[in-house]
Design a protein around this motif. Structure first.
Motif, PDB file in Angstrom:
ATOM      1  N   GLU A 292      50.621  79.451   5.440  1.00  0.00           N
ATOM      2  CA  GLU A 292      50.322  79.923   4.476  1.00  0.00           C
ATOM      3  C   GLU A 292      48.629  79.843   4.925  1.00  0.00           C
ATOM      4  O   GLU A 292      47.859  79.021   5.025  1.00  0.00           O
ATOM      5  N   PRO A 293      47.612  81.106   4.195  1.00  0.00           N
ATOM      6  CA  PRO A 293      46.475  81.625   4.258  1.00  0.00           C
ATOM      7  C   PRO A 293      46.141  79.950   3.555  1.00  0.00           C
ATOM      8  O   PRO A 293      46.381  80.405   2.275  1.00  0.00           O
ATOM      9  N   LEU A 294      45.033  80.165   3.964  1.00  0.00           N
ATOM     10  CA  LEU A 294      43.643  78.746   3.362  1.00  0.00           C
ATOM     11  C   LEU A 294      42.259  80.077   3.479  1.00  0.00           C
ATOM     12  O   LEU A 294      41.431  79.414   4.650  1.00  0.00           O
ATOM     13  N   GLU A 295      41.702  79.794   2.258  1.00  0.00           N
ATOM     14  CA  GLU A 295      40.359  80.776   2.536  1.00  0.00           C
ATOM     15  C   GLU A 295      39.152  79.402   2.672  1.00  0.00           C
ATOM     16  O   GLU A 295      39.457  78.799   2.166  1.00  0.00           O
ATOM     17  N   GLY A 296      38.488  80.513   3.056  1.00  0.00           N
ATOM     18  CA  GLY A 296      37.068  78.878   3.833  1.00  0.00           C
ATOM     19  C   GLY A 296      36.515  78.706   2.538  1.00  0.00           C
ATOM     20  O   GLY A 296      36.618  78.839   1.638  1.00  0.00           O
ATOM     21  N   PHE A 297      36.218  77.461   2.513  1.00  0.00           N
ATOM     22  CA  PHE A 297      35.899  76.672   1.386  1.00  0.00           C
ATOM     23  C   PHE A 297      34.075  76.148   1.939  1.00  0.00           C
ATOM     24  O   PHE A 297      33.493  75.263   0.714  1.00  0.00           O
ATOM     25  N   LEU A 298      33.550  76.008   2.571  1.00  0.00           N
ATOM     26  CA  LEU A 298      32.166  75.793   3.369  1.00  0.00           C
ATOM     27  C   LEU A 298      31.331  77.296   2.864  1.00  0.00           C
ATOM     28  O   LEU A 298      31.498  78.159   3.305  1.00  0.00           O
ATOM     29  N   SER A 299      30.355  76.178   1.576  1.00  0.00           N
ATOM     30  CA  SER A 299      29.510  78.107   1.130  1.00  0.00           C
ATOM     31  C   SER A 299      28.192  78.207   1.760  1.00  0.00           C
ATOM     32  O   SER A 299      27.889  76.723   2.843  1.00  0.00           O
ATOM     33  N   PRO A 300      27.949  79.000   2.439  1.00  0.00           N
ATOM     34  CA  PRO A 300      26.573  79.432   2.658  1.00  0.00           C
ATOM     35  C   PRO A 300      25.587  78.406   2.259  1.00  0.00           C
ATOM     36  O   PRO A 300      24.462  77.716   3.419  1.00  0.00           O
ATOM     37  N   GLU A 301      24.958  77.954   1.597  1.00  0.00           N
ATOM     38  CA  GLU A 301      24.205  76.717   0.468  1.00  0.00           C
ATOM     39  C   GLU A 301      24.598  75.819   1.338  1.00  0.00           C
ATOM     40  O   GLU A 301      23.854  74.703   1.317  1.00  0.00           O
ATOM     41  N   MET A 302      26.280  75.569   0.936  1.00  0.00           N
ATOM     42  CA  MET A 302      26.468  74.033   1.951  1.00  0.00           C
ATOM     43  C   MET A 302      26.525  73.410   3.166  1.00  0.00           C
ATOM     44  O   MET A 302      25.639  72.661   3.959  1.00  0.00           O
ATOM     45  N   LEU A 303      25.801  75.284   4.213  1.00  0.00           N
ATOM     46  CA  LEU A 303      25.792  75.281   5.864  1.00  0.00           C
ATOM     47  C   LEU A 303      24.481  74.809   5.418  1.00  0.00           C
ATOM     48  O   LEU A 303      23.478  73.761   6.569  1.00  0.00           O
TER      49      LEU A 303
END
Length: 464
Positions: A292-303
């Motif tokens: 099943e697809p998993l959407e990315g969860f690391l936002s640019p702000e988190m990075l």
């Protein structure tokens, strides 16, 4: 018969047992291989071939009497230079470090030594371990054996290059944001970043893990069996657990596996990398896994805040150096450290809180799945002379959005080769599991290792 320097640790141990090969022959063969590669590859620091040969002679005597010292007796190993070994300075990849001999072995080094492994050398790393590159102000430039113009990755640069080049079957690296998995991806080898505390680290730090770097999953399992277990020097170390690291492949049938092809931040996934990972996922699906697809969860702000956290931490160390020592640090790293100066207390607290936010987001996103597949790196390897895939001090972490979250969440994650680009650059598949399910990740990696089909022959040293 497999050439000696290409033999796995399991094959060497079996040959020692039947006396068809001796540890002396194995060590001599690996040293011969190193001598052909090392003038160009520059993967080693503090080689100690004299003592390695003496240790091989002692190991040979033990095998002759049928009384090996431990589970790795006579098997050659290299250890990343930031994992202390008694009597060897720990420069941390930078010319700014005073070279003082380590007073004792770090836990992992002590345990492989107790198991009888023969330490050939330490391996290189970039300044303070804060680059995915073979660039260092202390070590010569480490290169990728698949093509000397390519980067081996980092920060376990020398370990990744050494494994692919045939410097023996076993190598230990460290990982705080991808530092064993990225070089594994770009050198076409296998690695496991274990759950935090599974292998004791001295000194411990948020997200820092030690992992085996090998050509095969089976050899990584041998290392895990030898080095795991609590140690008082690591206050994060996990309690002793009875784990059968030799357990066979895990059948994917019925497993619910997430497929993440967009981390939510960082560099976009290269088309050839995406194709290779999707092809790997189809193998799991064909074997009965539910993908099943998993959407990315690391936002640019988190990075961004993670970058800021590491900059401030590094600035605290860098600012304490004399001006002369600051000037000796790799310019890219010096500039990066200065980005942590004059940061407000509020901003620092936000970056610290971000650690927990990444941890929570990773667990929340991955918990519905038994395992998660993704690219290890969004891009293949890059020029050897660059510090990062962007080569931009203002965008230094754009390539770790798939790897770094699993350091923060303390979950195990492996990298295993799943293909090559048209240029022949290796591509890594990351297999991540739930916290503490290190064995599950290893077993599923074993399955994929057999399902993926033949790999390209390992690179050979240049003739000239």
């Amino acid at each position: 018969m497999t050439i000696i320097h290409d033999m796995t640790a399991a094959e060497l141990l079996a040959a020692y047992k039947t006396k068809s090969l001796s540890p002396v022959e194995a060590i001599d063969a690996v040293i011969g291989r190193i001598e052909k590669w090392e003038p160009k590859l520059k993967a080693l620091y503090a080689p100690d071939f004299g003592n390695a040969r003496k240790a091989a002679q002692e190991s040979e005597k033990r095998w002759r009497t049928g009384a090996p010292q431990g589970s790795l007796d006579g098997v050659p190993i290299t250890i990343k230079e930031n994992i202390a070994t008694k009597g060897v300075p720990v420069p941390l990849g930078t010319a700014a470090t005073d070279l003082v001999a380590a007073a004792s072995d770090a836990p992992a080094a002590a345990r492989v030594r107790q198991a009888g492994a023969i330490i050939l050398a330490k391996t290189t790393m970039p300044d303070f371990g804060m680059l995915s590159s073979g660039r260092s102000s202390f070590h010569p430039l480490t290169r990728n054996p698949w093509n000397l113009a390519w980067n081996p990755g980092g920060s376990s640069a020398g370990a990744g290059a050494a494994a692919a080049a045939g410097y023996g079957p076993l190598h230990l690296g460290t990982d705080i944001g991808g530092s064993v998995r990225l070089p594994a991806s770009w050198n076409g080898i296998f690695t496991l970043k274990p759950s935090l505390g599974r292998i004791p680290v001295d000194p411990p730090f948020l997200g820092r893990a030690i992992g085996p770097m090998t050509r095969t999953v089976g050899d990584a399992a041998l290392v895990m069996a030898a080095v795991c277990g609590p140690d008082a020097r690591d206050h994060t170390s996990l309690p002793a657990t009875d784990i059968d690291w030799s357990a066979g492949p895990l059948d994917p049938k019925g497993l619910k596996i997430g497929l993440m092809l967009d981390a939510g931040s960082g560099l976009p996934v290269d088309a050839e990398v995406k194709d290779a990972v999707e092809k790997a996922a189809r193998l799991f699906a064909d074997a009965g896994a539910v993908i099943e697809p998993l959407e990315g969860f690391l936002s640019p702000e988190m990075l961004h805040l993670q970058d800021l956290f590491w900059r401030v931490r590094s600035w605290a160390d860098f600012s304490g150096l004399s001006h002369a020592k600051q000037a000796s640090v790799l310019p890219f790293i010096a500039d990066w450290c200065r980005g942590g100066a004059d940061v407000s207390g509020v901003a620092v607290m936000r970056s610290i809180n971000n650690y927990m936010a990444i941890r929570a987001a990773t667990v929340r996103a991955t918990m519905p799945f038994d395992f998660v597949l993704s690219p290890t790196s969004p891009v293949p390897t890059y020029p050897a002379e660059w510090e990062t895939p962007t080569n931009d001090v203002n965008r230094p972490l754009e390539h770790i959005s798939f790897t770094m979250p699993f350091n923060m969440s303390e979950q195990p994650a492996a990298s295993i080769n799943c293909g090559y680009t048209g240029e022949g650059k290796p591509i890594g598949l990351q297999i991540a599991g739930r916290r503490f399910d290190d064995l599950g990740v290893l077993r599923l990696s074993r399955w994929f290792e057999s399902a993926r089909g033949p790999q390209k022959p390992w690179p050979e040293p240049p003739v000239a």
